[in-house]
Design an enzyme around this catalytic site. Structure first.
Site, PDB file in Angstrom:
ATOM      1  N   HIS A   7      23.978  14.948  -5.802  1.00 27.39           N
ATOM      2  CA  HIS A   7      25.396  14.665  -6.029  1.00 27.39           C
ATOM      3  C   HIS A   7      26.273  15.464  -5.082  1.00 27.39           C
ATOM      4  O   HIS A   7      25.834  16.446  -4.494  1.00 27.39           O
ATOM      5  CB  HIS A   7      25.822  14.951  -7.476  1.00 27.39           C
ATOM      6  CG  HIS A   7      25.656  16.372  -7.917  1.00 27.39           C
ATOM      7  ND1 HIS A   7      24.479  16.854  -8.445  1.00 27.39           N
ATOM      8  CD2 HIS A   7      26.507  17.427  -7.911  1.00 27.39           C
ATOM      9  CE1 HIS A   7      24.614  18.139  -8.746  1.00 27.39           C
ATOM     10  NE2 HIS A   7      25.844  18.522  -8.431  1.00 27.39           N
ATOM     11  N   HIS A  79      30.874  21.425  -3.844  1.00 27.94           N
ATOM     12  CA  HIS A  79      29.507  21.673  -3.392  1.00 27.94           C
ATOM     13  C   HIS A  79      28.744  20.366  -3.223  1.00 27.94           C
ATOM     14  O   HIS A  79      29.167  19.315  -3.700  1.00 27.94           O
ATOM     15  CB  HIS A  79      28.762  22.620  -4.341  1.00 27.94           C
ATOM     16  CG  HIS A  79      28.522  22.094  -5.726  1.00 27.94           C
ATOM     17  ND1 HIS A  79      29.378  22.311  -6.772  1.00 27.94           N
ATOM     18  CD2 HIS A  79      27.502  21.350  -6.239  1.00 27.94           C
ATOM     19  CE1 HIS A  79      28.901  21.753  -7.876  1.00 27.94           C
ATOM     20  NE2 HIS A  79      27.761  21.154  -7.588  1.00 27.94           N
ATOM     21  N   GLU A 130      23.882  23.500  -3.601  1.00 28.61           N
ATOM     22  CA  GLU A 130      23.103  23.598  -4.826  1.00 28.61           C
ATOM     23  C   GLU A 130      21.743  22.941  -4.597  1.00 28.61           C
ATOM     24  O   GLU A 130      21.650  21.901  -3.937  1.00 28.61           O
ATOM     25  CB  GLU A 130      23.852  22.867  -5.959  1.00 28.61           C
ATOM     26  CG  GLU A 130      23.157  22.887  -7.297  1.00 28.61           C
ATOM     27  CD  GLU A 130      23.956  22.167  -8.390  1.00 28.61           C
ATOM     28  OE1 GLU A 130      24.816  21.322  -8.056  1.00 28.61           O
ATOM     29  OE2 GLU A 130      23.720  22.448  -9.575  1.00 28.61           O
TER      30      GLU A 130
HETATM   31 CO    CO Z   1      26.392  20.430  -9.016  1.00 26.65          CO
END
Ligand code: CO
Length: 134
Positions: A7, A79, A130
């Site tokens: 994502h 992020h 991430e």
């Molecule tokens: Co995230």
């Protein structure tokens, strides 16, 4: 090591306005808002054919995205998240190359109930990165 893009997270001040923009302008499919008090955010997922976008709105006093929104009052990309098969192996390999892992360096259970780690933006092109074990 790096797998699929899981994502892209966009920090927003106003979740309803963000949802309206993506629904009306882009015709996107979005989920209902999910408060995640343990992460200090309320989340909406935008389902795309090949990945997800997550809108993050601050929740509570000590939201981890509050500072980001102070610096970026219009919101912005917070992020990116990449999938890995083995998060501990990925962490050890990255640390051996000098990359900084945020927090105490141990994976935490993230917004999707799976182990995640965050890598320092200064080591990854100015972008908070991430990793999620899938
Ligand atoms: Co995230």
């Amino acid at each position: 090591m790096i797998g699929r893009l899981n994502h892209v997270a966009i920090a927003v001040r106003d979740l309803n306005a963000a949802v309206a923009t993506y629904k009306n302008a882009l015709g996107a499919k979005v989920t209902d808002p999910t408060p995640q008090p343990e992460h200090g955010v309320t989340v909406v997922f935008v389902e795309l054919p090949n990945t997800k976008i997550e809108f993050l709105e601050p929740l509570g006093e000590n939201s981890p995205i509050a500072k980001f929104l102070e610096r970026n009052p219009d919101g912005g990309i917070h992020h990116v998240c990449y999938e890995v098969d083995d998060i501990l192996a990925a962490r050890d390999q990255l640390k051996a190359q000098g990359a900084r892992v945020l927090g105490d360096g141990n994976p935490k259970i993230g917004a999707h109930g799976k182990p995640v780690l965050f890598l320092h933006p200064k080591d990854f092109l100015g972008t908070l990165t991430e990793l999620e074990q899938v």
